[in-house]
Design an enzyme around this catalytic site. Sequence first.
Site, PDB file in Angstrom:
ATOM      1  CG  ASP A   1      36.074   6.322  22.099  1.00 17.48           C
ATOM      2  OD1 ASP A   1      36.871   6.340  21.144  1.00 17.48           O
ATOM      3  OD2 ASP A   1      36.447   6.252  23.279  1.00 17.48           O
ATOM      4  CD  GLU A   2      40.184   9.402  19.465  1.00 11.48           C
ATOM      5  OE1 GLU A   2      40.361   8.219  19.827  1.00 11.48           O
ATOM      6  OE2 GLU A   2      41.024  10.081  18.867  1.00 11.48           O
TER       7      GLU A   2
ATOM      8  CG  ASP B   1      39.146   9.461  23.602  1.00  6.29           C
ATOM      9  OD1 ASP B   1      38.234   8.622  23.770  1.00  6.29           O
ATOM     10  OD2 ASP B   1      40.351   9.149  23.552  1.00  6.29           O
TER      11      ASP B   1
HETATM   12  P1  TTP Z   1      39.868   4.248  23.471  1.00  7.03           P
HETATM   13  O1  TTP Z   1      39.249   5.604  23.360  1.00  7.03           O
HETATM   14  O2  TTP Z   1      41.288   4.086  23.070  1.00  7.03           O
HETATM   15  O3  TTP Z   1      39.755   3.707  24.962  1.00  7.03           O
HETATM   16  P2  TTP Z   1      38.620   3.924  26.038  1.00  7.03           P
HETATM   17  O4  TTP Z   1      37.530   4.813  25.536  1.00  7.03           O
HETATM   18  O5  TTP Z   1      38.171   2.579  26.510  1.00  7.03           O
HETATM   19  O6  TTP Z   1      39.406   4.578  27.214  1.00  7.03           O
HETATM   20  P3  TTP Z   1      39.886   6.101  27.419  1.00  7.03           P
HETATM   21  O7  TTP Z   1      39.188   6.555  28.650  1.00  7.03           O
HETATM   22  O8  TTP Z   1      41.360   5.987  27.585  1.00  7.03           O
HETATM   23  O9  TTP Z   1      39.498   6.875  26.189  1.00  7.03           O
HETATM   24  O10 TTP Z   1      39.025   3.200  22.618  1.00  7.03           O
HETATM   25  C1  TTP Z   1      37.623   3.259  22.450  1.00  7.03           C
HETATM   26  C2  TTP Z   1      37.007   1.871  22.511  1.00  7.03           C
HETATM   27  O11 TTP Z   1      37.619   1.029  21.541  1.00  7.03           O
HETATM   28  C3  TTP Z   1      37.204   1.173  23.845  1.00  7.03           C
HETATM   29  O12 TTP Z   1      36.191   1.509  24.793  1.00  7.03           O
HETATM   30  C4  TTP Z   1      37.170  -0.273  23.464  1.00  7.03           C
HETATM   31  C5  TTP Z   1      37.737  -0.306  22.062  1.00  7.03           C
HETATM   32  N1  TTP Z   1      39.142  -0.769  22.101  1.00  7.03           N
HETATM   33  C6  TTP Z   1      39.398  -2.117  21.910  1.00  7.03           C
HETATM   34  O13 TTP Z   1      38.480  -2.910  21.668  1.00  7.03           O
HETATM   35  N2  TTP Z   1      40.702  -2.554  21.984  1.00  7.03           N
HETATM   36  C7  TTP Z   1      41.741  -1.715  22.252  1.00  7.03           C
HETATM   37  O14 TTP Z   1      42.902  -2.149  22.312  1.00  7.03           O
HETATM   38  C8  TTP Z   1      41.465  -0.324  22.467  1.00  7.03           C
HETATM   39  C9  TTP Z   1      42.577   0.644  22.780  1.00  7.03           C
HETATM   40  C10 TTP Z   1      40.155   0.107  22.385  1.00  7.03           C
HETATM   41 MG    MG Z   2      37.925   6.712  24.631  1.00 10.80          MG
END
Ligand code: TTP
Ligand code: MG
Length: 369
Positions: free
Chosen positions: A104-105, A4
């Site tokens: 992103d996962e 992720d």
């Molecule tokens: P995530 O992987 O949930 O969050 P992240 O990558 O920003 O942070 P982390 O380090 O905890 O993994 O989500 C991936 C992308 O999806 C994030 O960069 C932006 C988008 N997103 C939104 O637009 N709204 C949201 O509520 C969430 C959770 C994510």
């Molecule tokens: Mg992420």
Amino acid sequence: MLADIDYFFAQCEEVRNPAFKGKPVVVGVYSGRTSSSGVVSTANYVARSFGVKSGMPLYLALKKLEHQDAIFLPVDYDFYQQVSDRIMALFRTYADVFEQVGIDEAYLDVTKKVQESFEAAADLALRMKHDVDSREHITFSVGIGPNKLVAKIAADQQKPNGLTVVKPSEVQAFLNPLPVERLLGVGQKTLRKMQLLGIKTIGDLASFDVQKLVDAFGKALGVYFHNAANGLDDAPVSQVDSVESISRISTLKEDTRDVPIMLERITKLAEEVQKELSARRMNFRQVSVMLVTTDLTAKSRSLTLERPARDAESILTSTRVLLEKFLQDSALPVRRVGIKVSRLTREEVSQKSLTSFMQESPDTRNSKL
Ligand code: TTP
Ligand code: MG
């Protein structure tokens, strides 16, 4: 393995502008009603340390970062998609089976690659981190476990740039102390219901009577919660290949009609596309050139190959033809160049293909980019 990417949208912005590193960075979805209406899409970990979170109203994030020299940016989804495509293509090369589950996962089944050794899996993850960092300057967090459920929870355990390995013998000890909301499917409503039953941790849920769970949540969900809390999950990592095309687009240093300059850029894009094709073990039969001219009009030209191909040379030969044809039809300087390969297939190809016929692409249109 679950990988992720850390604070993905905000990290992309840091890569694009390294001067942002160390400052709070917030990426927002601006609704446009007032200059600060909208919500936070994501924020880097500096901004998070001031209490900024995904989904928070932007005015609130602004308030929390009032005296912090913070950077606020609107989402640039196309850019994040391009970064994501390149990283996913890299991830894919490390997996026996690969399943992307979001921008992103991704899940990687690496069982065969590491001959079932968790130590070797951890080494593989470190190599993957190094590879992605040196090519893209992007960090991500990894969870490794005996199944998808455990890998996912493990990946959330340590962020950013984490690596958490949970071996089969460690699963229950790892899960037991965690709050029950860390399980997929335990949202606010379920959480309240579980709290009323005295269930706070995954361990509480694991030892809770299954029949009582079924009474409270219904058969399917009750059994799922029981199994999940016990670290049981037999869902396979499954390759879902919904990719219909692979494309890259890039802005030239200045608007031009100089063919060598455009071809130089196109060669780079073709190499990237070729790498991704190789990683996905895919061939293409259609090549398109996309051009955005000075007036911001987007146009594309496509051509179909006689046989599927995978090599960069086939892409380049075709794009050269398409580019020359385009320049005959249009008198305007070009601002952005892009290429796309489509009609993707999986079969093995041995020889190069040559162009058979050219067609005006149906998606030639006058859209503003
Ligand atoms: P995530 O992987 O949930 O969050 P992240 O990558 O920003 O942070 P982390 O380090 O905890 O993994 O989500 C991936 C992308 O999806 C994030 O960069 C932006 C988008 N997103 C939104 O637009 N709204 C949201 O509520 C969430 C959770 C994510
Ligand atoms: Mg992420």
